[in-house]
Enzyme design. Sequence first.
Site, short mmCIF file in Angstrom:
data_model
loop_
_atom_site.label_atom_id
_atom_site.label_comp_id
_atom_site.label_asym_id
_atom_site.label_seq_id
_atom_site.Cartn_x
_atom_site.Cartn_y
_atom_site.Cartn_z
N HIS B 221 -5.08 1.43 -8.45
CA HIS B 221 -4.90 1.46 -7.01
C HIS B 221 -4.99 0.07 -6.40
CE1 HIS B 221 -3.86 3.62 -3.54
NE2 HIS B 221 -4.70 2.91 -2.86
N TYR B 225 -2.51 -3.06 -3.73
CA TYR B 225 -2.91 -3.91 -2.60
C TYR B 225 -2.68 -5.37 -2.92
CZ TYR B 225 -4.30 0.25 -0.39
OH TYR B 225 -4.24 1.49 0.17
N HIS B 372 7.04 7.94 -3.26
CA HIS B 372 6.01 7.29 -2.43
C HIS B 372 5.84 5.82 -2.82
CE1 HIS B 372 2.24 6.38 -0.45
NE2 HIS B 372 1.77 6.00 -1.63
N PHE B 373 5.66 5.56 -4.13
CA PHE B 373 5.36 4.16 -4.45
C PHE B 373 6.60 3.28 -4.36
CE2 PHE B 373 5.31 5.75 -9.02
CZ PHE B 373 6.37 5.00 -9.50
N HIS B 374 7.79 3.88 -4.46
CA HIS B 374 8.98 3.06 -4.20
C HIS B 374 9.06 2.68 -2.72
CE1 HIS B 374 10.38 4.07 -8.27
NE2 HIS B 374 11.20 3.05 -8.13
N ARG B 435 8.47 14.31 -12.54
CA ARG B 435 8.73 12.88 -12.78
C ARG B 435 8.58 12.59 -14.27
NH1 ARG B 435 3.19 9.72 -11.16
NH2 ARG B 435 4.38 7.96 -11.91
N ARG B 436 8.94 11.37 -14.67
CA ARG B 436 8.87 10.90 -16.07
C ARG B 436 9.70 11.80 -16.99
NH1 ARG B 436 3.19 11.63 -15.39
NH2 ARG B 436 2.25 9.89 -14.26
#
Lengths: 274, 544
Positions: B221, B225, B372-374, B435-436
């Site tokens: 995580h 950041y 989300h992370f894209h 996913r994956r």
Amino acid sequence: MAEPSDPRIVDRSWRTWPSVAVIATVLGGALLGVLIIPVVQGRSAGIDPFTAICRALGILPGSPAVPQIVDRNPPTPVSQVVWTPQVLQILAEARPERGRAKVQEVCAACHGEQGISASAEFPNLAGQSGTAIYKQLNDYHTGSRSNQFMTDVAKALDETTIADVAAYYAGQPMRNPSPSTLADAPEAITHLVEIGDPNRNIPPCAACHRQGAGGPIDAPVLSEQRQEYLTSQLKMFASGQRRNDVYGRMRAIAAKLTDNEINGLAAYYRAGFR
Amino acid sequence: MMEEWPVHNISRLCLAHFWVAFASFLAAAVLGTYQMWVRSPLGAHIGTPGGYYMSVTAHGVIMAYVLSTFFIMGFGYFVAVTALNRPLPGKGWAWAAFVVGVIGVVMAAVTIALGKASVLYTFYPPLTASPWFYVGLVLVVAASWVWCVLMLVAMTAWKRANPGRPVPLAMFATTANAVLWLWTTVGLAVEVLYQVLPVAFGFVQTVDVGLSRTLFSWTLHAIVYFWLIPAYIAFYTMVPRAAGGRLYSDTMGRLTFIFFLIYSLPVGLHHLLMDPEHGNGFKFIQVLLTAFVAAPTVLTIFTIPASLEIAGRLRGGRGVFGWIAALPWDRPMVLAAGLSFVMLGFGGLGGLINMAYGMNAMIHNTAWVTAHFHLIYGGTSIIMYFAIAYEIWPYLTGRQHQSLAPLRWQLWLWFVGMMTMTLPWHWLGLQGQWRRVANFNYDNPIIASWGPLVTLSLAGGLLLLLSALWFVRNLVVLHRSVLPAPVRSLYALAVDPPQRLPMALNGFGLWNVLVLVAMLMAYGYPIAQFVIAPSPTAIVHRTE
């Protein structure tokens, strides 16, 4: 006497209050997450507070909010082989030269000293994965798999000898593939091997059975295998006569294959480089 | 102004880092588009699963470790010189670290290309790649540690030369990121050195997957950041200046970066909410702490629009919303910040769902998470990397953009592409798209019903590839520009510039102690339990 605007006083309060805030946040989270919520949830699930708190901490298994299911009918495993670090160590320390002696004494009559079998009903073992041979011999030994010849042979072997024999055959080179078996396979069969058939929930054979593929480590290499042997094994999986495949993977797959596909796949794997 | 900055001393160093970052970014963008293509109905029969996972590994490793790390290092060196107005200490070390990092990238790239490292960038033990893949990534991380030390040395030396004066916000934030990164990489380093490498070299045959997942969650995580902070540095120190205004509050900026440092670390268990190896209590504690990660974002949502409002009103904007229209949206930095905020809004709200214990269960391991992370990293962060590059490239090259229009088009294209790609992708995750997974069987009626949205997503991916190409083209054009760079300051002044700050807002001693305390409380037992009561280990699966 320091003034309120004295830098040291300002610094001190900047040290104190953030520390109090951060630590209070974590402690507050702990109070809620480890004490209050588990006890309240446990009460409605009929779990005593102590057990609920231990579960929240991760000391006891299970959730503090759900009663643990008691399994009254534990399943019987289809194979007794467990890939523990100890077993893997035994395999890693196996001695092929000791295995050769046992092979010459017992196995060579049917499977050949170089692992090329004497008859089409016996599988080739040359270049087979050591873990696959180990699992099958162990399954014969414990009765998970049975065969009129192999059951008695395997019962007489101890674990170290099994590992030695497995290491010996694993180290034998595969044959140079004969040009006559390298003919192109029908496209439908190649598709089944490479892609599988998602509509029938059949995964690709190559996903587990190609040299170095993924899947369970005890999956055998099929390249250069005897066609008759493969056909009979697939039919035995399909009928449930052979049942030492963990999770019933091969029984599920083989039951969905047509006779034509079974024959085609067995012919496909007769060739080398598969 | 340019003459006063010793920036020309390090321009080659910065440009070397940036070009490694952006050249590999371009390759990874091509791979990403390929992956979108073969996941869609249009390319469902192309390629093999092995090729897909190789591509995913390369895409993830480049975007997560190479683009981010090299960009952040290069940007850090730039900030250390320009914000502190001093030469970079240990420039030789910086070059040595660069070389080590590049060697690491080459090692990882070669092992991936040989098909010996298809383990994705998150590794997933007991999957095991060639040891040289991990050694390569260790070298990249080791290079970044040199950068961290140089940032700390630069800030400390400046403070010694300027006793009692506030460290400029840009440098304070960059050092916060360096400190954060040192903390962040501990989990990954312990996992790789203590668990993964012994397995990869074949010394042991089994691995404790629970422990390795826990150690990776420590890193997983906080690392996002580390990627996001450059965007926030631009928000606080460059955007107000580019808009023609001032930073509303310097203190808010410092608090934001301190919040990031504290609340990005003891929160990683929220990546393991569906994992069985941890008790619910510790998951709860870390979910609660995760909620506090929203704090720096809330501070920023207040401070940056307030700063922009100052700029808008100085430019003659009137009324409740009139100042928004009055902002200079033709400037890439301002435009990128606006677009970045929109993506942060969508991505941040989605993130609240990921972190919530109950809602996470619905979207866990679905395409929602990938989307989300894209959106957050590829959208919010990377669009600001573009803007930062456009902003500081003239200082590094001494040349000015001939026209800002291609820059604006590129940023808009990235924004539209990212939204078009990720919004349908989120929706597919809610429908249960996993996913994956290497290929989808579009003969299945449920999967077939996803087809149109996957295709729409692919269209977004194509726009992103176009934008990535355009970005690199814009930089190449700048290198050939004949216009001299402008002479103006880069960093925003605060409305009320601080004269003297409490020590807590001018250094990291206190915050390091608090991070240590919070980490001990949140991760102490969850990690110790693997030593106290070892769990069954998993057989290694070698991908070679």
